[in-house]
Write an enzyme that holds these catalytic residues in place. Structure first.
Site, short mmCIF file in Angstrom:
data_model
loop_
_atom_site.label_atom_id
_atom_site.label_comp_id
_atom_site.label_asym_id
_atom_site.label_seq_id
_atom_site.Cartn_x
_atom_site.Cartn_y
_atom_site.Cartn_z
CB CYS A 1 -19.74 -4.67 7.12
SG CYS A 1 -20.35 -4.89 5.28
CG ASP B 1 -0.45 0.18 2.48
OD1 ASP B 1 0.53 0.57 2.68
OD2 ASP B 1 -1.19 -0.20 3.47
#
Length: 307
Positions: free
Chosen positions: A190, A130
């Site tokens: 979620c 990342d």
């Protein structure tokens, strides 16, 4: 696909597991499937102040711009699930930041994996955790490391979503793995649990409302309308992962460096620490991503919410 490619693939997978990765899969280095969706997401302003995502978007949408001649992506997973915290002081911190900075753990291993491909197959490779212009989750999903869930996290049947992703672009000819089917079904746990309503739709996260973005990436003051929704978080947020059914049986990581060492100082202490003290206390961890000023701001909001 040639026998040589199959042999090289088998060897690089074995080497990845030797290096301590929990999963490894191989995908193509073609442009990611969700390139158009990324452009729409950025145009909608969902990236917030993360301008770097747009500045290098052309590279993110074409691995050939990052590594000319790339033919495959070796995608690895490192489990970071620690079970219950040994000390409750860590509960306001997202699990991924409890221990040592994952970049320091994964980066060197990707370099050794690249060295293996150079020695065994004469390939050029470039690894990212990342930190570069690649869409790690998209590439990892295509390789079969997991599927992208409604909370935009990569989900794997064995590890849930408690894992870091590393991607190695390579010019080596390797055999490709098949992607996994989306197994979220009708579940929306979620989406419903997010304290700040950060999901614009299933699979679409508005970072500007996400607690992880607000406490880590965002600089400066936080919208008062969102502050109360930050509840008990001081760095990051795990709510959408905590409620995910795929995380119920996630194994505990064998990486001791990812477990917390010592006690988290707590909001009152952090609010009163200067820059030097905060850098010294959290050196070698991901918490410094928020900068000392961000850590103090987050601590102040936490104390405000507690009151």
């Amino acid at each position: 696909m040639s026998l040589r490619a199959a042999t090289l693939t088998e060897s690089v997978k074995a080497r990845a597991l030797e290096l301590g990765f929990d999963l490894v899969a191989v995908g193509s280095a073609d442009p990611p499937e969700h390139g158009a969706a990324l452009r729409r997401w950025i145009a909608a302003g969902h990236a917030g102040s993360m301008g770097y995502l747009e500045r290098r978007v052309e590279e993110r949408l074409d691995p050939q711009r990052v590594l000319p001649g790339a033919r495959a992506t070796v995608c690895v997973a490192l489990n970071y699930h620690q079970g219950e915290p040994p000390d409750p002081s860590w509960q306001p911190v997202a699990r991924y930041a409890w221990g040592r900075d994952y970049h320091d753990l994964i980066g060197p291993r990707l370099e050794r994996l690249a060295a293996h491909l150079a020695e065994a197959g004469g390939a050029r490779s470039r690894g990212y955790v990342d930190t570069g212009p690649v869409l790690e989750r998209d590439l990892a999903a295509r390789a079969g490391l997991g599927w992208i869930g409604k909370n935009t996290m990569l989900l794997n049947p064995a590890l849930g979503s408690w894992f870091f992703i590393g991607v190695l672009l390579t010019t080596a000819e390797l055999t490709l793995d098949a992607p996994l089917a989306d197994r979220c079904g009708t579940c929306r746990a979620c989406l419903d649990a997010c304290p700040t309503g950060a999901f614009a739709a299933p699979y679409v996260l508005d970072a500007r409302r996400c607690i992880s973005y607000l406490t880590i990436e965002h600089r400066g003051e936080i919208d008062p309308a969102l502050r109360t929704g930050m509840t008990g978080w001081q760095f990051g947020c795990d709510v959408c992962q905590d409620v995910c059914p795929w995380n119920r049986k996630a194994p505990v990581t064998a990486e001791r460096d990812l477990h917390p060492h010592g006690v988290y100082p707590g909001a009152e202490a952090i609010a009163g620490m200067d820059d030097a003290a905060l850098r010294a206390r959290f050196r070698g961890t991901a918490l410094l991503r928020a900068k000392p000023s961000g850590l103090r701001r987050n601590a102040a909001i936490y104390l405000e919410n507690q009151r």
